[in-house]
Every structure is written in structure tokens, then in C-alpha cells.
Design an enzyme around this catalytic site. Structure first.
Site, PDB file in Angstrom:
ATOM      1  N   LYS A   5      54.422  13.871 -21.365  1.00  0.00           N
ATOM      2  CA  LYS A   5      55.405  12.775 -21.454  1.00  0.00           C
ATOM      3  C   LYS A   5      55.878  12.638 -22.900  1.00  0.00           C
ATOM      4  O   LYS A   5      55.171  12.113 -23.753  1.00  0.00           O
ATOM      5  CB  LYS A   5      54.796  11.437 -21.020  1.00  0.00           C
ATOM      6  CG  LYS A   5      55.900  10.385 -20.886  1.00  0.00           C
ATOM      7  CD  LYS A   5      55.408   8.964 -20.959  1.00  0.00           C
ATOM      8  CE  LYS A   5      55.676   8.259 -22.242  1.00  0.00           C
ATOM      9  NZ  LYS A   5      57.039   8.255 -22.763  1.00  0.00           N
ATOM     10  N   PRO A   6      57.120  13.080 -23.177  1.00  0.00           N
ATOM     11  CA  PRO A   6      57.660  12.873 -24.521  1.00  0.00           C
ATOM     12  C   PRO A   6      57.962  11.392 -24.748  1.00  0.00           C
ATOM     13  O   PRO A   6      58.011  10.603 -23.800  1.00  0.00           O
ATOM     14  CB  PRO A   6      58.980  13.663 -24.509  1.00  0.00           C
ATOM     15  CG  PRO A   6      58.939  14.507 -23.279  1.00  0.00           C
ATOM     16  CD  PRO A   6      58.049  13.802 -22.301  1.00  0.00           C
ATOM     17  N   SER A   7      58.188  11.048 -26.004  1.00  0.00           N
ATOM     18  CA  SER A   7      58.638   9.678 -26.299  1.00  0.00           C
ATOM     19  C   SER A   7      60.039   9.486 -25.735  1.00  0.00           C
ATOM     20  O   SER A   7      60.897  10.370 -25.867  1.00  0.00           O
ATOM     21  CB  SER A   7      58.655   9.448 -27.813  1.00  0.00           C
ATOM     22  OG  SER A   7      59.421   8.296 -28.089  1.00  0.00           O
ATOM     23  N   GLU A   8      60.283   8.331 -25.148  1.00  0.00           N
ATOM     24  CA  GLU A   8      61.626   8.042 -24.616  1.00  0.00           C
ATOM     25  C   GLU A   8      62.654   7.927 -25.745  1.00  0.00           C
ATOM     26  O   GLU A   8      63.851   8.025 -25.517  1.00  0.00           O
ATOM     27  CB  GLU A   8      61.614   6.769 -23.757  1.00  0.00           C
ATOM     28  CG  GLU A   8      61.186   5.484 -24.464  1.00  0.00           C
ATOM     29  CD  GLU A   8      59.667   5.267 -24.439  1.00  0.00           C
ATOM     30  OE1 GLU A   8      58.924   6.254 -24.631  1.00  0.00           O
ATOM     31  OE2 GLU A   8      59.245   4.110 -24.244  1.00  0.00           O
ATOM     32  N   TRP A  66      42.538  17.706 -37.394  1.00  0.00           N
ATOM     33  CA  TRP A  66      43.389  16.527 -37.607  1.00  0.00           C
ATOM     34  C   TRP A  66      42.794  15.361 -36.832  1.00  0.00           C
ATOM     35  O   TRP A  66      42.552  15.462 -35.629  1.00  0.00           O
ATOM     36  CB  TRP A  66      44.816  16.781 -37.127  1.00  0.00           C
ATOM     37  CG  TRP A  66      45.704  15.611 -37.427  1.00  0.00           C
ATOM     38  CD1 TRP A  66      46.082  14.628 -36.565  1.00  0.00           C
ATOM     39  CD2 TRP A  66      46.277  15.294 -38.688  1.00  0.00           C
ATOM     40  NE1 TRP A  66      46.871  13.714 -37.230  1.00  0.00           N
ATOM     41  CE2 TRP A  66      47.007  14.103 -38.541  1.00  0.00           C
ATOM     42  CE3 TRP A  66      46.245  15.910 -39.947  1.00  0.00           C
ATOM     43  CZ2 TRP A  66      47.703  13.513 -39.581  1.00  0.00           C
ATOM     44  CZ3 TRP A  66      46.935  15.323 -40.984  1.00  0.00           C
ATOM     45  CH2 TRP A  66      47.664  14.135 -40.791  1.00  0.00           C
ATOM     46  N   CYS A  91      51.810   8.742 -39.574  1.00  0.00           N
ATOM     47  CA  CYS A  91      50.496   8.104 -39.452  1.00  0.00           C
ATOM     48  C   CYS A  91      49.688   8.394 -40.706  1.00  0.00           C
ATOM     49  O   CYS A  91      48.805   7.643 -41.071  1.00  0.00           O
ATOM     50  CB  CYS A  91      49.774   8.627 -38.221  1.00  0.00           C
ATOM     51  SG  CYS A  91      49.776  10.410 -38.138  1.00  0.00           S
ATOM     52  N   GLU A  95      44.944   9.740 -31.042  1.00  0.00           N
ATOM     53  CA  GLU A  95      45.367   9.862 -32.441  1.00  0.00           C
ATOM     54  C   GLU A  95      46.254   8.662 -32.721  1.00  0.00           C
ATOM     55  O   GLU A  95      47.366   8.581 -32.186  1.00  0.00           O
ATOM     56  CB  GLU A  95      46.161  11.161 -32.660  1.00  0.00           C
ATOM     57  CG  GLU A  95      45.307  12.408 -32.665  1.00  0.00           C
ATOM     58  CD  GLU A  95      44.232  12.387 -33.728  1.00  0.00           C
ATOM     59  OE1 GLU A  95      44.393  11.686 -34.752  1.00  0.00           O
ATOM     60  OE2 GLU A  95      43.207  13.036 -33.521  1.00  0.00           O
ATOM     61  N   LEU A  96      45.759   7.735 -33.548  1.00  0.00           N
ATOM     62  CA  LEU A  96      46.440   6.446 -33.666  1.00  0.00           C
ATOM     63  C   LEU A  96      46.952   6.209 -35.090  1.00  0.00           C
ATOM     64  O   LEU A  96      47.405   7.136 -35.734  1.00  0.00           O
ATOM     65  CB  LEU A  96      45.487   5.345 -33.180  1.00  0.00           C
ATOM     66  CG  LEU A  96      44.881   5.605 -31.780  1.00  0.00           C
ATOM     67  CD1 LEU A  96      43.864   4.549 -31.409  1.00  0.00           C
ATOM     68  CD2 LEU A  96      45.960   5.698 -30.716  1.00  0.00           C
ATOM     69  N   GLU A 144      49.818  -0.990 -40.940  1.00  0.00           N
ATOM     70  CA  GLU A 144      50.616   0.234 -40.981  1.00  0.00           C
ATOM     71  C   GLU A 144      52.092  -0.177 -40.923  1.00  0.00           C
ATOM     72  O   GLU A 144      52.502  -0.899 -40.014  1.00  0.00           O
ATOM     73  CB  GLU A 144      50.274   1.096 -39.770  1.00  0.00           C
ATOM     74  CG  GLU A 144      51.029   2.393 -39.753  1.00  0.00           C
ATOM     75  CD  GLU A 144      50.637   3.271 -38.578  1.00  0.00           C
ATOM     76  OE1 GLU A 144      50.670   2.786 -37.430  1.00  0.00           O
ATOM     77  OE2 GLU A 144      50.299   4.443 -38.805  1.00  0.00           O
ATOM     78  N   SER A 166      50.600   4.399 -31.108  1.00  0.00           N
ATOM     79  CA  SER A 166      50.130   3.190 -31.788  1.00  0.00           C
ATOM     80  C   SER A 166      48.760   2.758 -31.255  1.00  0.00           C
ATOM     81  O   SER A 166      48.378   3.105 -30.130  1.00  0.00           O
ATOM     82  CB  SER A 166      51.142   2.065 -31.559  1.00  0.00           C
ATOM     83  OG  SER A 166      51.213   1.793 -30.173  1.00  0.00           O
TER      84      SER A 166
HETATM   85  P1  NAD Z   1      53.781   4.097 -29.136  1.00  0.00           P
HETATM   86  O1  NAD Z   1      52.339   3.797 -29.004  1.00  0.00           O
HETATM   87  O2  NAD Z   1      54.760   3.001 -28.963  1.00  0.00           O
HETATM   88  O3  NAD Z   1      54.213   5.220 -28.088  1.00  0.00           O
HETATM   89  C1  NAD Z   1      53.546   6.459 -28.011  1.00  0.00           C
HETATM   90  C2  NAD Z   1      53.758   7.035 -26.622  1.00  0.00           C
HETATM   91  O4  NAD Z   1      53.085   6.199 -25.677  1.00  0.00           O
HETATM   92  C3  NAD Z   1      55.222   7.078 -26.188  1.00  0.00           C
HETATM   93  O5  NAD Z   1      55.451   8.262 -25.446  1.00  0.00           O
HETATM   94  C4  NAD Z   1      55.348   5.845 -25.295  1.00  0.00           C
HETATM   95  O6  NAD Z   1      56.361   5.943 -24.324  1.00  0.00           O
HETATM   96  C5  NAD Z   1      53.973   5.836 -24.640  1.00  0.00           C
HETATM   97  N1  NAD Z   1      53.584   4.518 -24.077  1.00  0.00           N
HETATM   98  C6  NAD Z   1      54.062   3.298 -24.406  1.00  0.00           C
HETATM   99  N2  NAD Z   1      53.452   2.354 -23.648  1.00  0.00           N
HETATM  100  C7  NAD Z   1      52.563   2.993 -22.864  1.00  0.00           C
HETATM  101  C8  NAD Z   1      51.611   2.560 -21.894  1.00  0.00           C
HETATM  102  N3  NAD Z   1      51.463   1.271 -21.568  1.00  0.00           N
HETATM  103  N4  NAD Z   1      50.822   3.493 -21.290  1.00  0.00           N
HETATM  104  C9  NAD Z   1      50.941   4.801 -21.622  1.00  0.00           C
HETATM  105  N5  NAD Z   1      51.837   5.268 -22.517  1.00  0.00           N
HETATM  106  C10 NAD Z   1      52.635   4.382 -23.142  1.00  0.00           C
HETATM  107  O7  NAD Z   1      53.923   4.828 -30.559  1.00  0.00           O
HETATM  108  P2  NAD Z   1      55.252   5.274 -31.281  1.00  0.00           P
HETATM  109  O8  NAD Z   1      55.952   4.045 -31.746  1.00  0.00           O
HETATM  110  O9  NAD Z   1      55.982   6.261 -30.439  1.00  0.00           O
HETATM  111  O10 NAD Z   1      54.659   6.072 -32.557  1.00  0.00           O
HETATM  112  C11 NAD Z   1      54.241   5.444 -33.714  1.00  0.00           C
HETATM  113  C12 NAD Z   1      52.726   5.302 -33.730  1.00  0.00           C
HETATM  114  O11 NAD Z   1      52.112   6.555 -33.516  1.00  0.00           O
HETATM  115  C13 NAD Z   1      52.215   4.834 -35.072  1.00  0.00           C
HETATM  116  O12 NAD Z   1      51.264   3.815 -34.907  1.00  0.00           O
HETATM  117  C14 NAD Z   1      51.561   6.074 -35.667  1.00  0.00           C
HETATM  118  O13 NAD Z   1      50.541   5.826 -36.593  1.00  0.00           O
HETATM  119  C15 NAD Z   1      51.070   6.771 -34.457  1.00  0.00           C
HETATM  120  N6  NAD Z   1      50.904   8.201 -34.722  1.00  0.00           N
HETATM  121  C16 NAD Z   1      49.648   8.701 -34.935  1.00  0.00           C
HETATM  122  C17 NAD Z   1      49.464  10.043 -35.240  1.00  0.00           C
HETATM  123  C18 NAD Z   1      48.083  10.623 -35.504  1.00  0.00           C
HETATM  124  O14 NAD Z   1      47.965  11.833 -35.516  1.00  0.00           O
HETATM  125  N7  NAD Z   1      47.065   9.816 -35.717  1.00  0.00           N
HETATM  126  C19 NAD Z   1      50.563  10.893 -35.287  1.00  0.00           C
HETATM  127  C20 NAD Z   1      51.830  10.357 -35.064  1.00  0.00           C
HETATM  128  C21 NAD Z   1      51.988   9.004 -34.771  1.00  0.00           C
END
Ligand code: NAD
Length: 479
Positions: A175-178, A449, A284, A250-251, A383, A229
Site C-alpha cells: 500500500k503506497p501513500s495516498e 536501518w 525521519c 519504522e517510525l 518531530e 508516523s
Molecule cells: P502516516 O503514518 O500518516 O502514513 C504512513 C502510511 O500509513 C500511509 O500509507 C498511510 O496511508 C497509512 N495509514 C494511515 N492511517 C492508517 C491506519 N489507520 N492503518 C494503517 N495504515 C494507515 O505517515 P506519513 O505522514 O506518510 O509519513 C511521515 C512519518 O513517517 C513521519 O513520522 C516519519 O518519521 C515517518 N517515517 C519513518 C521512517 C523510518 O525509517 N523510521 C522513514 C520514513 C518516514
């Protein structure tokens, strides 16, 4: 405008029933409409993956390695298209989009190498303290896996999960990001032509609430590998717990750059800018806290201000601009809110803080540096995920380490010093999964990582990234 199907199940592209509007953040215009899927599409995708699993999981790993190398070649052949989509959808300057493509290729090649070694390592005998029994160890793919990725490095986070999952013999639903599905849809086109049996790789674009949540809950999914996140990571873990699935998370991060007394100041300033402003700070691993030895502090902030103000911000396609836009309006507003709250908390703005005056549209924010940031403020603790640095003088090495470790996160850290003994000592004391010394944030697929504390559960990349998708089986026989 690009119009594209957003669902790929059992080797067939489908027009999903949930349209997603995709924006170009550099001009705020609609870039694409993706026909995304829903929970029902996830169910069909996991069924297709489950049906493909018994054949794919028992192929020789060396055959899987061939497919991974074919994907790497396909990505190289599609480089220009992938770079264009990544720059358009994420607002990344071309040079950064090329780096993402390089990383994807290196990751698929690396896991092809590891897959090549799997056959020889299978069924390895286990030494037992008894002559009455023999045992062998097998590493088997853990099943159908759900991969959920964010928007900041869409293709890269996908490759870090997908390459080891396929190498291990898992079938996947991605599932890619929307917000940023376009480069991954192109990557999926490459994968579709790489010779994978139908059902091994499936993709469902859609929102987190529909598609992500369905993946986390689906009983046919053995493991969810999630990057995003902390708030959503917790929800994914809670849903996965209902069917006792494995999770890799990975958060977020709140990482530090430590400039020790023996630092090369030019290098320190350069690394501070890279750690704070690469990908417009949407990392991140952003080293958004900069801790500088007191003796160097006045000189450091003067040079940092000069360098930050000289960074060219704007259209990612010109080749001259070093920093692009933030990914969308929500992120732009979120970062602006952080900046406003920082000012309210009493922090001093050294430079930046708003959209560059020369740009009338696009989600741009100038490289922003704060000093005198209160240690209990959101600016210091949370963050931000934007181009914002907080700089602070430190009395000594011990204070630098204590301030860096004083966070609920522990993803990465950077140390700058020509005294390598001090730098290595500090690296050992930092609570972080990866520490760079006098280096930009280079990432090799060979090194892990992931981080300490609330940054991660598990590790990606390296052999750890592969074992995340494997089960361990021992077969023990009486002689
Ligand atoms: P996000 O958590 O909003 O979304 C990530 C993914 O989860 C998206 O595909 C989204 O559609 C999906 N999602 C959203 N709600 C969901 C649910 N209820 N159940 C399942 N999936 C759901 O994060 P974002 O805004 O896309 O990315 C930014 C965050 O990602 C930042 O907090 C950043 O630190 C983190 N991040 C971490 C790493 C790492 O390697 N630690 C790398 C990149 C980004």
C-alpha cells in the site's frame, strides 16, 4: 493530467472505485487521479497472494535472485520516468530524485546477492550435545506480508521492504501513500514485467483508513511491515495484535548533530544543512537538534545563517535549486504551526520561517534555524518533519550526549570532530540505531536501518531486513 489505475491484483491492473487526487506540491495543481481501491480490494489481493504463496515460497532462492536483478535493471531503464514522477509528486529536486532511484537499484541488487546465498545455507546441521539426535535449521518465508509505506521517500521505503520480502519467498500486498503513489505505480509497472508469477506482488492504492487498516487486520497476512508516523504505527500494531501478526515498525525521530570541540566548522555547517534541509527536512532521520561546543558556537551560527540563507529553494526541475517544496498543504501548515508555536515559546528565529518572498505558490518554506529553544517546547521535543533546525551550545561532551539522548526517539545521530577517539566514544554513548561520524547521511544496504526507543521495532536493510520476512524452523530426528 495523469489518469491511472491504482490496483494491481493477481497480475492484472484494475480501476479501483475510490479515486485519489494527487497534487503537485510545487504549483499546488492536480497532477493525477488514481483509481484506488478499498478493503474489498485488499481482501482479493491477499487471497491472490495466498494462492501464489506455495509455489513462490518453494522456488529456489537463486531463481528469485534473477527476478530481483531484472527489477533492478528495469528500474535503471525507467530512471527518467521515475525521477520525473518523484520530482513532480514529492517536489524533490532532480538530484535527490536520482538518489532515490540509485538507492532502489542498490537495494534490489543487494537482496539478489543475499538470495543467491540462501540455497546453500538452507538445512544447515545444528550441533547437539547428544549422538542420539540430529537436527537441521531451515529459514522459510513467513507468508503473505502487508507493506505500508509513507510519502517522504516512497520508492525507497518500498524497496527496503519489497526486495527482502521477495528474496525470502514471501508474497506481498503493497500500500503506497495516498499522497505520493505515482513513482510506486511506475515501479509496479517495472515489477509487472520482471517475470514474477501472478499473485506474488499485489498493490492497492488507497487511504490509510480503508486500505491500510484492512491490511493490518487481514487474517491471511502473516506480517505487516510499516513505515510512517508513531500515531498510525500504534494503530497498526493494535490491529495486528488481534490476529497475532508480526509487525516491523519504522517510525519517527528527533535526532541530533553533535559538533564537538575539534570539529571542522565548514564540514559541520554543511552536515547541519544536509541533516536539516535535505528532502526539505521531511526525513525521519533529520538531525533537527544541533548541539555545538560552546567555543565554536558564535562562529558556527554565523556561518550556518549564511549558508542556510544561500540555499536556493524552488522548482525541482531547474537543476539549480537545492531544496524543493513540502509534500502537501497539510504538511506545509503543520510545519508553519510548529514555527509559530516555537516563536510563542520564546525561541529566537535566526533565519527563514516562511515561504521565500520570490515564490507566490507552492508549499515552500525557507531553510529555518532557531536558537534559544526552550528544552520543554514542542519545537525541541517533537518531530517537525520540515526544514527547521534548533541549534544550542553545549558545555562539554557529556552535556551533548545527555541532550541528544533526552528524547523518546532514538533513530540516528551525527558526530563531527577531527578527534576521532572522542567522536567514536560519543558514537558509542548515543542511543541511536545509526551514527555517522564526519559523514553525510549515507546509507548502504549492508548496514541496518532502524532505531532505539519509540523509533522502531525491528531493523530494515542488511541480513536483518531479510530475516524480518523469515520464520525459523528446526527439524529434529532420532538417529
Ligand atoms: P502516516 O503514518 O500518516 O502514513 C504512513 C502510511 O500509513 C500511509 O500509507 C498511510 O496511508 C497509512 N495509514 C494511515 N492511517 C492508517 C491506519 N489507520 N492503518 C494503517 N495504515 C494507515 O505517515 P506519513 O505522514 O506518510 O509519513 C511521515 C512519518 O513517517 C513521519 O513520522 C516519519 O518519521 C515517518 N517515517 C519513518 C521512517 C523510518 O525509517 N523510521 C522513514 C520514513 C518516514
Amino acid at each position: 493530467m495523469i489518469k491511472t489505475p491504482g490496483v494491481y491484483i493477481n497480475g492484472v491492473w484494475e480501476l479501483g472505485l475510490q479515486p485519489l487526487t494527487v497534487i503537485n506540491p510545487s504549483n499546488e495543481q492536480q497532477l493525477a487521479e488514481v483509481a484506488g481501491g478499498d478493503g474489498a480490494a485488499v481482501e482479493r489481493a491477499t487471497l491472490a497472494a495466498r494462492a501464489a504463496f506455495s509455489a513462490w515460497s518453494t522456488t529456489r532462492a537463486s531463481e528469485r535472485a534473477v527476478v530481483l536483478r531484472t527489477i533492478a535493471e528495469g528500474v535503471e531503464a525507467s530512471r527518467e520516468r521515475l525521477v520525473f514522477l518523484q520530482a513532480s509528486n514529492n517536489g524533490k529536486p532532480l538530484a535527490e530524485a536520482h538518489m532515490d532511484v540509485d538507492d532502489v537499484i542498490a537495494t534490489f541488487r543487494y537482496y539478489a546477492e543475499l538470495a543467491d546465498q540462501l540455497d546453500a545455507g538452507q538445512d544447515c546441521p545444528v550441533a547437539l550435545p547428544s549422538e542420539d539426535f540430529v537436527a537441521r535449521l531451515r529459514r522459510e518465508p513467513c507468508g503473505v506480508v502487508g507493506l505500508i509505506v509513507p510519502w517522504n521517500f516512497p520508492m525507497v521505503t518500498t524497496a527496503w521492504k519489497l526486495a527482502p520480502a521477495l528474496a525470502a519467498g514471501c508474497c506481498v500486498v503493497l500500500k503506497p501513500s495516498e499522497v505520493t503513489p505515482l513513482a510506486e505505480l511506475e515501479l509496479a509497472n517495472v515489477i509487472a514485467q520482471a517475470g514474477l508469477p501472478a499473485g506474488v506482488f499485489n498493490l492497492v492504492c488507497g487511504t490509510g483508513i480503508d486500505v491500510g487498516a484492512a491490511l493490518a487486520a487481514d487474517p491471511l497476512i502473516a506480517k505487516v511491515s510499516f513505515t510512517g508516523s508513531n500515531a498510525v504505527g500504534v494503530q497498526v500494531m493494535q490491529r495486528a495484535a488481534e490476529t497475532v501478526k508480526g509487525v516491523s515498525l519504522e517510525l519517527g525521530g528527533k535526532s541530533s548533530l553533535l559538533v564537538l570541540e575539534a570539529a571542522d566548522l565548514d564540514l559541520a555547517v554543511e552536515l547541519a544543512c544536509l541533516g536539516g534541509f535535505f528532502n526539505a527536512g521531511q526525513m525521519c532521520s533529520a538531525t533537527s537538534r544541533v548541539l555545538v561546543a560552546e567555543a565554536l558556537y558564535p562562529d558556527f551560527i554565523a556561518r550556518l545563517k549564511c549558508r542556510a540563507e544561500a540555499i536556493r529553494v524552488g522548482d525541482p526541475f531547474t537543476g539549480e535549486n537545492e531544496m524543493g517544496a513540502l509534500v502537501n498543504q497539510a504538511q506545509y501548515r503543520r510545519v508553519q504551526k510548529h514555527i509559530a508555536a516555537g516563536l510563542e515559546a520564546g525561541a529566537r528565529l535566526l533565519c527563514g520561517g516562511a515561504r521565500p518572498s520570490a515564490l507566490s505558490s507552492g508549499y515552500y518554506i525557507s531553510p529555518t534555524v532557531f536558537t534559544d529553544v526552550p528544552l520543554d517546547s514542542a519545537l525541541w521535543c517533537d518531530e517537525i518533519f520540515g526544514p527547521v533546525l534548533c541549534v544550542r551550545p553545549v558545555a562539554d561532551e557529556a552535556q551533548a550526549v545527555a541532550l541528544a539522548n533526552d528524547s523518546e526517539f532514538g533513530l540516528v545521530a551525527s558526530v563531527v570532530s577531527n578527534d576521532l577517539i572522542a567522536a567514536e566514544r560519543v558514537a558509542n554513548a548515543l542511543e541511536a540505531g545509526l551514527v555517522w561520524i564526519n559523514a553525510p547521511q549515507v546509507i548502504f544496504p549492508q548496514t541496518a536501518w532502524g532505531g532505539y526507543k519509540q523509533s522502531s521495532i525491528g531493523r530494515e536493510l542488511g541480513p536483518w531486513g531479510l530475516s524480518a520476512f523469515q520464520e525459523i524452523k528446526h527439524v529434529l530426528r532420532a538417529v
